[in-house]
Scaffold this active site. Structure first.
Site, PDB file in Angstrom:
ATOM      1  N   ARG A 293       4.487   0.169  -6.667  1.00 20.41           N
ATOM      2  CA  ARG A 293       4.552  -0.874  -5.475  1.00 20.41           C
ATOM      3  C   ARG A 293       3.536  -1.573  -5.532  1.00 20.41           C
ATOM      4  O   ARG A 293       3.636  -2.526  -4.775  1.00 20.41           O
ATOM      5  CB  ARG A 293       4.653  -0.135  -4.141  1.00 20.41           C
TER       6      ARG A 293
ATOM      7  N   ASN B 287      -1.443   1.894   6.223  1.00 26.58           N
ATOM      8  CA  ASN B 287       0.009   0.760   5.252  1.00 26.58           C
ATOM      9  C   ASN B 287      -0.219  -0.117   6.924  1.00 26.58           C
ATOM     10  O   ASN B 287      -0.002   0.457   8.051  1.00 26.58           O
ATOM     11  CB  ASN B 287       1.219   1.694   5.412  1.00 26.58           C
ATOM     12  N   GLY B 288       0.189  -1.568   6.465  1.00 23.72           N
ATOM     13  CA  GLY B 288       0.750  -2.598   7.605  1.00 23.72           C
ATOM     14  C   GLY B 288      -0.721  -3.680   7.649  1.00 23.72           C
ATOM     15  O   GLY B 288      -1.586  -3.422   7.096  1.00 23.72           O
TER      16      GLY B 288
ATOM     17  N   LYS C  54       7.082 -11.735 -15.521  1.00 27.26           N
ATOM     18  CA  LYS C  54       6.956 -11.525 -13.907  1.00 27.26           C
ATOM     19  C   LYS C  54       5.402 -12.540 -13.418  1.00 27.26           C
ATOM     20  O   LYS C  54       5.306 -13.589 -12.941  1.00 27.26           O
ATOM     21  CB  LYS C  54       6.387 -10.754 -13.450  1.00 27.26           C
TER      22      LYS C  54
ATOM     23  N   LYS D  55      17.935 -20.235 -10.000  1.00 27.69           N
ATOM     24  CA  LYS D  55      18.092 -18.481 -10.409  1.00 27.69           C
ATOM     25  C   LYS D  55      18.944 -17.713 -11.074  1.00 27.69           C
ATOM     26  O   LYS D  55      19.213 -17.128 -11.775  1.00 27.69           O
ATOM     27  CB  LYS D  55      18.310 -17.799  -8.187  1.00 27.69           C
TER      28      LYS D  55
ATOM     29  N   TRP E 253      -2.917  -2.682  -1.724  1.00 29.41           N
ATOM     30  CA  TRP E 253      -3.207  -4.198  -2.012  1.00 29.41           C
ATOM     31  C   TRP E 253      -2.938  -4.636  -1.060  1.00 29.41           C
ATOM     32  O   TRP E 253      -2.401  -5.235  -0.109  1.00 29.41           O
ATOM     33  CB  TRP E 253      -1.217  -4.041  -2.118  1.00 29.41           C
TER      34      TRP E 253
ATOM     35  N   HIS F 195      26.109 -40.733 -10.779  1.00 28.83           N
ATOM     36  CA  HIS F 195      25.830 -42.061 -11.531  1.00 28.83           C
ATOM     37  C   HIS F 195      25.574 -41.096 -12.857  1.00 28.83           C
ATOM     38  O   HIS F 195      24.510 -41.836 -13.557  1.00 28.83           O
ATOM     39  CB  HIS F 195      24.596 -42.062 -10.953  1.00 28.83           C
TER      40      HIS F 195
ATOM     41  N   CYS G 146       0.943  -1.890  -0.018  1.00 26.90           N
ATOM     42  CA  CYS G 146       0.455  -0.383   0.348  1.00 26.90           C
ATOM     43  C   CYS G 146       1.149   1.285   0.610  1.00 26.90           C
ATOM     44  O   CYS G 146       2.224   1.497   0.179  1.00 26.90           O
ATOM     45  CB  CYS G 146      -0.741  -0.186   1.158  1.00 26.90           C
TER      46      CYS G 146
ATOM     47  N   GLU H 119      16.483 -24.262  -5.651  1.00 27.77           N
ATOM     48  CA  GLU H 119      16.157 -23.230  -6.666  1.00 27.77           C
ATOM     49  C   GLU H 119      17.372 -21.675  -6.554  1.00 27.77           C
ATOM     50  O   GLU H 119      18.013 -21.536  -7.510  1.00 27.77           O
ATOM     51  CB  GLU H 119      15.638 -22.620  -5.044  1.00 27.77           C
TER      52      GLU H 119
ATOM     53  N   GLU I  78      18.786 -17.705 -14.701  1.00 26.54           N
ATOM     54  CA  GLU I  78      17.571 -17.308 -14.638  1.00 26.54           C
ATOM     55  C   GLU I  78      18.090 -15.472 -15.332  1.00 26.54           C
ATOM     56  O   GLU I  78      18.106 -14.417 -15.675  1.00 26.54           O
ATOM     57  CB  GLU I  78      15.523 -16.864 -14.267  1.00 26.54           C
TER      58      GLU I  78
HETATM   59  C1  F6R Z   1      11.193 -17.917 -10.531  1.00 25.83           C
HETATM   60  C2  F6R Z   1       9.662 -17.272 -10.905  1.00 25.83           C
HETATM   61  C3  F6R Z   1       9.265 -18.645 -11.430  1.00 25.83           C
HETATM   62  C4  F6R Z   1       7.764 -18.089 -10.334  1.00 25.83           C
HETATM   63  C5  F6R Z   1       7.007 -19.621 -11.487  1.00 25.83           C
HETATM   64  C6  F6R Z   1       5.608 -19.342 -10.755  1.00 25.83           C
HETATM   65  O1  F6R Z   1      12.283 -16.367 -10.185  1.00 25.83           O
HETATM   66  O2  F6R Z   1      10.029 -16.587 -10.202  1.00 25.83           O
HETATM   67  O3  F6R Z   1       9.760 -19.777 -11.467  1.00 25.83           O
HETATM   68  O4  F6R Z   1       8.227 -18.541  -9.004  1.00 25.83           O
HETATM   69  O5  F6R Z   1       6.646 -18.546 -13.121  1.00 25.83           O
HETATM   70  O6  F6R Z   1       5.337 -18.301 -10.436  1.00 25.83           O
HETATM   71  P1  F6R Z   1       3.844 -17.904  -9.295  1.00 25.83           P
HETATM   72  O7  F6R Z   1       4.477 -18.394  -8.011  1.00 25.83           O
HETATM   73  O8  F6R Z   1       3.367 -16.494  -9.230  1.00 25.83           O
HETATM   74  O9  F6R Z   1       2.551 -18.394  -9.809  1.00 25.83           O
END
Ligand code: F6R
Length: 606
Positions: free
Chosen positions: A27, A98-99, A601, A483, A74, A502, A2, A479, A486
């Site tokens: 935000r 906010n909060g 995203k 990271k 938000w 293996h 928010c 993970e 990507e």
């Molecule tokens: C990696 C990343 C993606 C998401 C995936 C699922 O950094 O962001 O692998 O984790 O696309 O997205 P959500 O969590 O929004 O379903």
């Protein structure tokens, strides 16, 4: 997350508020609203959607007021809607927040007993009504009285109907500044909202209340005594301010993790130290008779699910299957009575995860969702939804969302174990106390930034890399690898350390670095053996392990020590290092870290 803006002066308040709020759009928000004094009475307009929707609603009114408050919401408690949008109003006041008010259910019940009627599903409405209840003509006294009762985090901006032209504001665990102009003053949750108008500001401290008029700002402490504030001068431009002074959103979000974890965990930790999901309407016996759990998600969220599997199976002895959502529905999954599905998603809009959810529901399997974006499709369609409170994630690479997802995995596993009688209340309390204490250890891990940066510089010319780990460290390795690839475009693979021999060990050579995750004490000797296999093939090994774990240093080339307490929570620290490593490698290689190529995203296509 928010955003708050307040203005009092000679300008048109509605326009200043809209402009200020538009500088907080980055935000993330799903509704917006303003209240202004018009002819000495409070006038409020709210709209679900974008600021443009609010702007359209305002077009039909000629507003001339010089004082008002505005908010972008938000959603956390209650879906995005006109009613749930701020400001929340009573006959006496208008309030933006906010909060999160953690004890809003108790406060609401108390106020309902006094005859108050509630319209929204928000925690904020309880704060507005509580201050209304406490108000007897002295705004500051009413605010002080109410904040003795309210628990949680808040920044409030309030207009009292009988004090036109004056804004009252305060903060606790949520930032708020009062910005100073010539014959006008501002309030804002974030610097970008006011930078076009002024650079001079006061930073409000915990529990301080500011009374803001066009001519002056007075600040009092929690006990009502006056406080002399020092004027600070902002040196950032709008873009720097949006990133909170960090170079990129990804690193800003990495640093936000202790707060995000706290915000997600604290409201679910009951006064008795046990998990409490009742505020999310989760029945206390939900897992009691479940025969199998299917965790379904994509990417980073799926890696959080893999950790969830290990925890659920270990603590609650509940069989768990983890699926990539994109594979789940095409593998003709066996879905029978007694099963339950858990869908994890930051955005709540991932097409594959949503389709998997629908398939489970069609088969009569109830679905719990763990989602960050309130009111999103997955949140709405699931039978039960538990929100993570990470705030909006702007960088494409997910960081803080993962940390809050795994935090909920720990909490849900304990809740499940208690329901199934595989854990005593005493053990559960101790476990969760240690999980809570891990938030500080996460903070300490962030201090390793310089060491991680130095290591990441060395990856500038690297084209292939391995992550290895055992048990929950394998989920962590996956993970770390995702990271790194990507955001830095370095090709990397994650392998269960024992599986390396293996086949993939054929790829190890002196120009393929190996990052070995060893946060689990009991698996350390086995990990060391695997690391020695790598070393014997010329591999360069970075070992990431606990600060007091006994390690024969000759087994690796470099070592990073984490402040691990109970190793059950080692992944919460390990992931911080892996996220930073990916971030600094990306920067060293000149990549566009916040917007990596080919990625979006929210993946709303199959
Ligand atoms: C990696 C990343 C993606 C998401 C995936 C699922 O950094 O962001 O692998 O984790 O696309 O997205 P959500 O969590 O929004 O379903």
């Amino acid at each position: 997350m928010c955003g708050i803006v307040g203005y009092t002066g000679m300008k048109n308040a509605a326009q200043v508020l809209l402009e200020g709020l538009s500088n907080l759009e980055y935000r993330g928000y799903d509704s917006a609203g303003i209240s202004v004094f018009e002819n000495n009475a409070l006038y409020t307009v709210k709209a679900k959607g974008r600021l443009a929707d609010l702007g359209k609603k305002l077009e039909s009114h000629v507003l001339t007021s010089g004082c008002g408050i505005g908010h972008t919401r938000w959603a956390t408690h209650g879906e995005p809607s006109d009613t749930n949008a701020h400001p929340h109003i009573t006959t006496k006041l208008s309030l933006v927040h906010n909060g999160i008010i953690e004890n809003y259910n108790q406060v609401k019940e108390f106020l309902q007993g006094k005859g108050y009627v509630f319209e929204s599903q928000t925690d904020t409405e309880t704060a507005a009504k509580l201050i209304d209840y406490c108000y007897q003509g002295d705004p500051e006294a009413a605010i002080r009285e109410a904040t003795k009762i309210l628990e949680g985090a808040y920044a409030f901006c309030i207009l009292f109907a009988d004090h036109p032209g004056t804004i009252y504001c305060l903060r606790k665990d949520s930032p708020l500044i009062v910005a100073l102009g010539e014959g006008e003053n501002f309030v804002a949750s974030d610097m970008p909202a006011i930078l076009r108008f002024t650079r001079n500001y006061y930073l409000l401290e915990e529990g301080e209340i500011a009374c803001v008029t066009p001519e002056k700002v007075t600040v009092t402490g929690p006990d009502g005594s006056p406080i002399e504030k020092k004027v600070q001068v902002a040196s950032w431009n709008v873009e720097q301010a949006q990133k909170g002074g960090f170079d990129h959103f990804m690193i800003k979000e990495i640093y936000e993790q202790p707060t995000a974890i706290h915000s997600t965990m604290h409201p679910r930790l009951g006064h008795d130290g046990l998990p409490d999901f009742s505020a999310s309407d989760i029945p206390g016996d939900l897992f009691q008779n479940v025969t199998k759990l299917n965790i379904i998600a994509c990417g980073t969220a799926m890696h959080a699910g893999m950790l969830g599997k290990a925890l659920m199976e270990k603590l609650a002895r509940l069989p768990v299957e983890v699926d990539m959502a994109s594979e789940f529905r095409y593998r003709d999954p066996i879905l029978t009575q007694g099963q339950m599905a858990l869908v994890i998603s930051q955005s709540g809009e991932t097409a594959d995860s949503l389709a998997a959810l629908r398939l489970c529901k069609q088969a009569g399997v109830p679905v719990i969702a763990i989602v960050n974006v309130a009111g999103s499709s997955i949140a709405r369609e699931a039978d039960y939804c538990i929100y993570t409170y990470a705030g909006p994630e702007i960088a494409v690479a997910s960081t803080k969302a993962y940390s809050v997802q795994i935090n909920l995995m720990y909490m849900l596993a304990v809740s499940c174990a208690l329901q199934r009688g595989t854990m005593t209340e005493e053990a559960a309390r101790a476990y969760l106390a240690e999980l809570y204490a891990t938030i500080d250890r996460v903070r300490q891990t962030l201090d390793l930034a310089d060491t991680i940066k130095e290591y990441a510089q060395g990856l500038k010319e690297v084209s292939d890399l391995f992550f290895i780990g055992r048990g929950i460290d394998y989920a962590l390795a996956l993970e770390g690898s995702l990271k790194l690839k990507e955001v830095s475009y370095i090709h990397s693979e994650a392998y269960a350390a024992g599986e390396l021999k293996h086949g993939p060990i054929a790829l190890i050579s002196n120009n393929v670095p190996v990052i070995a995750m060893a946060t689990q004490r009991d698996l350390l000797p086995k990990m060391i053996s695997n690391i020695k296999e790598v070393k014997a093939r010329g591999g360069h090994v970075l070992l990431i392990t606990g600060e007091d774990y006994e390690v024969d240093l000759s087994c690796c080339d470099q070592i990073m020590r984490l402040p691990i307490g109970d190793d059950a929570f080692g992944p919460m620290l390990g992931v911080i290092v892996l996220q930073m490593l990916a971030y600094f490698a990306s920067i060293a290689r000149g990549c566009d870290v916040d917007k990596p190529r080919n990625l979006a995203k929210s993946v709303t296509v199959e």
